[in-house]
Scaffold this motif. Sequence first.
Motif, PDB file in Angstrom:
ATOM      1  N   SER A 219       0.831  -1.200   0.000  1.00 46.10           N
ATOM      2  CA  SER A 219       0.000   0.000   0.000  1.00 46.10           C
ATOM      3  C   SER A 219       0.861   1.244   0.000  1.00 46.10           C
ATOM      4  CB  SER A 219      -0.931   0.003   1.216  1.00 46.10           C
ATOM      5  OG  SER A 219      -0.152  -0.034   2.386  1.00 46.10           O
ATOM      6  N   VAL A 220       0.451   2.220  -0.742  1.00 48.20           N
ATOM      7  CA  VAL A 220       1.209   3.463  -0.894  1.00 48.20           C
ATOM      8  C   VAL A 220       0.493   4.564  -0.113  1.00 48.20           C
ATOM      9  CG1 VAL A 220       2.140   5.140  -2.509  1.00 48.20           C
ATOM     10  CG2 VAL A 220       1.997   2.717  -3.148  1.00 48.20           C
ATOM     11  N   GLY A 221       1.266   5.356   0.604  1.00 46.78           N
ATOM     12  CA  GLY A 221       0.691   6.508   1.319  1.00 46.78           C
ATOM     13  C   GLY A 221       0.304   6.221   2.732  1.00 46.78           C
ATOM     14  N   GLN A 222       0.532   4.968   3.270  1.00 47.55           N
ATOM     15  CA  GLN A 222       0.198   4.661   4.661  1.00 47.55           C
ATOM     16  C   GLN A 222       1.263   5.270   5.573  1.00 47.55           C
ATOM     17  OE1 GLN A 222      -0.208   0.533   5.447  1.00 47.55           O
ATOM     18  NE2 GLN A 222      -0.882   0.819   7.567  1.00 47.55           N
ATOM     19  N   VAL A 223       0.845   6.074   6.572  1.00 45.71           N
ATOM     20  CA  VAL A 223       1.752   6.813   7.459  1.00 45.71           C
ATOM     21  C   VAL A 223       1.411   6.478   8.894  1.00 45.71           C
ATOM     22  CG1 VAL A 223       2.596   9.058   8.176  1.00 45.71           C
ATOM     23  CG2 VAL A 223       2.013   8.668   5.787  1.00 45.71           C
ATOM     24  N   GLU A 224       2.447   6.141   9.688  1.00 50.64           N
ATOM     25  CA  GLU A 224       2.284   5.883  11.113  1.00 50.64           C
ATOM     26  C   GLU A 224       2.750   7.131  11.893  1.00 50.64           C
ATOM     27  OE1 GLU A 224       0.881   3.349  12.386  1.00 50.64           O
ATOM     28  OE2 GLU A 224       0.725   2.104  10.593  1.00 50.64           O
ATOM     29  N   GLU A 225       1.946   7.537  12.870  1.00 51.01           N
ATOM     30  CA  GLU A 225       2.244   8.758  13.633  1.00 51.01           C
ATOM     31  C   GLU A 225       2.562   8.397  15.080  1.00 51.01           C
ATOM     32  OE1 GLU A 225       0.215  13.071  14.796  1.00 51.01           O
ATOM     33  OE2 GLU A 225      -0.841  11.638  13.494  1.00 51.01           O
ATOM     34  N   CYS A 226       3.613   9.018  15.626  1.00 49.22           N
ATOM     35  CA  CYS A 226       4.005   8.789  17.025  1.00 49.22           C
ATOM     36  C   CYS A 226       2.996   9.455  17.953  1.00 49.22           C
ATOM     37  CB  CYS A 226       5.402   9.326  17.278  1.00 49.22           C
ATOM     38  SG  CYS A 226       5.955   9.156  19.006  1.00 49.22           S
ATOM     39  N   PRO A 227       2.470   8.770  18.944  1.00 51.60           N
ATOM     40  CA  PRO A 227       1.466   9.382  19.846  1.00 51.60           C
ATOM     41  C   PRO A 227       2.066  10.380  20.829  1.00 51.60           C
ATOM     42  CG  PRO A 227       1.971   7.156  20.561  1.00 51.60           C
ATOM     43  CD  PRO A 227       2.678   7.336  19.251  1.00 51.60           C
ATOM     44  N   GLN A 228       3.391  10.410  20.974  1.00 53.12           N
ATOM     45  CA  GLN A 228       4.015  11.313  21.947  1.00 53.12           C
ATOM     46  C   GLN A 228       4.446  12.636  21.330  1.00 53.12           C
ATOM     47  OE1 GLN A 228       4.152  10.690  25.230  1.00 53.12           O
ATOM     48  NE2 GLN A 228       2.975   8.830  24.813  1.00 53.12           N
ATOM     49  N   CYS A 229       5.176  12.567  20.221  1.00 50.65           N
ATOM     50  CA  CYS A 229       5.720  13.793  19.628  1.00 50.65           C
ATOM     51  C   CYS A 229       5.088  14.157  18.300  1.00 50.65           C
ATOM     52  CB  CYS A 229       7.239  13.670  19.450  1.00 50.65           C
ATOM     53  SG  CYS A 229       7.743  12.328  18.361  1.00 50.65           S
ATOM     54  N   GLY A 230       4.236  13.247  17.738  1.00 55.19           N
ATOM     55  CA  GLY A 230       3.566  13.552  16.481  1.00 55.19           C
ATOM     56  C   GLY A 230       4.390  13.303  15.235  1.00 55.19           C
ATOM     57  N   ALA A 231       5.571  12.721  15.378  1.00 54.10           N
ATOM     58  CA  ALA A 231       6.400  12.431  14.205  1.00 54.10           C
ATOM     59  C   ALA A 231       5.763  11.318  13.363  1.00 54.10           C
ATOM     60  CB  ALA A 231       7.805  12.021  14.653  1.00 54.10           C
ATOM     61  N   LYS A 232       5.947  11.388  12.050  1.00 58.30           N
ATOM     62  CA  LYS A 232       5.316  10.451  11.126  1.00 58.30           C
ATOM     63  C   LYS A 232       6.378   9.533  10.515  1.00 58.30           C
ATOM     64  CE  LYS A 232       1.502  13.563  10.052  1.00 58.30           C
ATOM     65  NZ  LYS A 232       0.731  14.261   8.984  1.00 58.30           N
ATOM     66  N   PHE A 233       6.000   8.251  10.379  1.00 52.66           N
ATOM     67  CA  PHE A 233       6.918   7.238   9.844  1.00 52.66           C
ATOM     68  C   PHE A 233       6.178   6.403   8.808  1.00 52.66           C
ATOM     69  CE2 PHE A 233       8.154   8.313  14.126  1.00 52.66           C
ATOM     70  CZ  PHE A 233       9.508   8.577  13.995  1.00 52.66           C
ATOM     71  N   SER A 234       6.955   5.832   7.890  1.00 55.86           N
ATOM     72  CA  SER A 234       6.372   5.075   6.777  1.00 55.86           C
ATOM     73  C   SER A 234       5.985   3.655   7.172  1.00 55.86           C
ATOM     74  CB  SER A 234       7.350   5.037   5.600  1.00 55.86           C
ATOM     75  OG  SER A 234       8.583   4.425   5.996  1.00 55.86           O
ATOM     76  N   SER A 235       6.587   3.137   8.262  1.00 56.37           N
ATOM     77  CA  SER A 235       6.285   1.770   8.672  1.00 56.37           C
ATOM     78  C   SER A 235       6.180   1.685  10.185  1.00 56.37           C
ATOM     79  CB  SER A 235       7.375   0.800   8.177  1.00 56.37           C
ATOM     80  OG  SER A 235       8.619   1.133   8.774  1.00 56.37           O
ATOM     81  N   VAL A 236       5.555   0.623  10.672  1.00 51.39           N
ATOM     82  CA  VAL A 236       5.374   0.435  12.106  1.00 51.39           C
ATOM     83  C   VAL A 236       6.703   0.110  12.770  1.00 51.39           C
ATOM     84  CG1 VAL A 236       4.190  -0.930  13.855  1.00 51.39           C
ATOM     85  CG2 VAL A 236       3.017  -0.342  11.750  1.00 51.39           C
ATOM     86  N   THR A 237       7.565  -0.599  12.081  1.00 51.04           N
ATOM     87  CA  THR A 237       8.869  -0.965  12.655  1.00 51.04           C
ATOM     88  C   THR A 237       9.697   0.275  12.945  1.00 51.04           C
ATOM     89  OG1 THR A 237       8.794  -2.999  11.349  1.00 51.04           O
ATOM     90  CG2 THR A 237      10.902  -2.386  12.325  1.00 51.04           C
ATOM     91  N   THR A 238       9.675   1.212  12.013  1.00 50.20           N
ATOM     92  CA  THR A 238      10.405   2.467  12.230  1.00 50.20           C
ATOM     93  C   THR A 238       9.824   3.243  13.401  1.00 50.20           C
ATOM     94  OG1 THR A 238      10.748   2.540   9.834  1.00 50.20           O
ATOM     95  CG2 THR A 238      11.293   4.522  11.086  1.00 50.20           C
ATOM     96  N   LEU A 239       8.508   3.233  13.528  1.00 50.74           N
ATOM     97  CA  LEU A 239       7.863   3.914  14.645  1.00 50.74           C
ATOM     98  C   LEU A 239       8.249   3.284  15.978  1.00 50.74           C
ATOM     99  CD1 LEU A 239       5.811   5.854  15.917  1.00 50.74           C
ATOM    100  CD2 LEU A 239       4.013   4.217  15.357  1.00 50.74           C
ATOM    101  N   VAL A 240       8.294   1.938  16.026  1.00 48.62           N
ATOM    102  CA  VAL A 240       8.665   1.259  17.268  1.00 48.62           C
ATOM    103  C   VAL A 240      10.106   1.574  17.645  1.00 48.62           C
ATOM    104  CG1 VAL A 240       8.999  -1.008  18.325  1.00 48.62           C
ATOM    105  CG2 VAL A 240       6.963  -0.561  16.955  1.00 48.62           C
ATOM    106  N   ASP A 241      11.000   1.574  16.663  1.00 47.02           N
ATOM    107  CA  ASP A 241      12.391   1.933  16.947  1.00 47.02           C
ATOM    108  C   ASP A 241      12.502   3.357  17.472  1.00 47.02           C
ATOM    109  OD1 ASP A 241      13.097  -0.571  16.099  1.00 47.02           O
ATOM    110  OD2 ASP A 241      13.566   0.074  14.037  1.00 47.02           O
ATOM    111  N   HIS A 242      11.720   4.263  16.911  1.00 43.83           N
ATOM    112  CA  HIS A 242      11.735   5.658  17.369  1.00 43.83           C
ATOM    113  C   HIS A 242      11.269   5.783  18.818  1.00 43.83           C
ATOM    114  CE1 HIS A 242      10.771   9.914  17.711  1.00 43.83           C
ATOM    115  NE2 HIS A 242       9.508   9.573  17.973  1.00 43.83           N
TER     116      HIS A 242
END
Length: 290
Positions: A219-242
């Motif tokens: 899927s193209v255009g799916q964005v994951e957002e951090c609930p603490q700082c609002g930063a956006k990531f392209s995948s869930v793995t990147t969000l978890v690492d952040h």
Amino acid sequence: MGTPEFPDLGKHCSVEDCKQIDFLPFTCDRCHLVYCLEHRSYIKHHCPKADKKDVTVVICPLCAKGVRLIPDEDPNITWETHVNTECDPTNYDKVTKKKKCLVPGCREVLTFSNTIKCRDCSIDHCLKHRFGPDHKCPGPKKPESGFPFMGLLSRSRKEESKPNRAPATSSSKWATSFLNAASTVRASAEASMTKLSSELSQKWQIARDGVGLSNSSGSVGQVEECPQCGAKFSSVTTLVDHVEKVHERNNQSLVFKMSIDVCPKCSQGFRDPVALVQHVERDHGGTSNA
């Protein structure tokens, strides 16, 4: 009197036994009569209005103030008016009692020219004892300690020391307000930590269960957002690492930097303000209705 050229030149003295003609006569400023050089003074011509402009002041023995006597008024009436309106006996010590140096054994009278005020104790001393070691200066007042609730504790101790008041009431009010504030702070902190942990666990679950699906779906255009700082990531793995690198470390630093409250009586440290209040009430005789 006078001459043909100056008929009004010169006047006779007003004294009956004198009547001397004087070409430069003197006019009395009280009775407005003309006198010669010999009788120009009040005493010489017995001026009846000589005391009309005299200023007579009597010092009151009760208040040490000056009372001006009115020439046309009875002095008894003037005195009675002063006693009934202006006389203040408390002013007598202020006027008559001279301020002296407070150093024991020193009898130097403090005046305008020999008075020095100490910068530390703000007390007036003579020139001989103007330095701190000479008058045993206690030094400047020490500032109060930085304990945030020291003012409340000292105020409660003062109220407890008064015999005419009930100390339990004031202490209970202080302890109740303190407990409410501490409970509110702890509850908000626990709620924030619980919310953060739940969000992290949800993200972890999503990363474990759906990481393959998100990569295979393409899927193209799916964005994951951090609930603490609002930063956006392209995948869930990147969000978890952040979240692991940024927010978990910050939370750990906040935990390690937690302030420790110190008991003002025994210097025992407590991380929880509520525990400090309970310690003061239990070990140091505090009372609380909460």
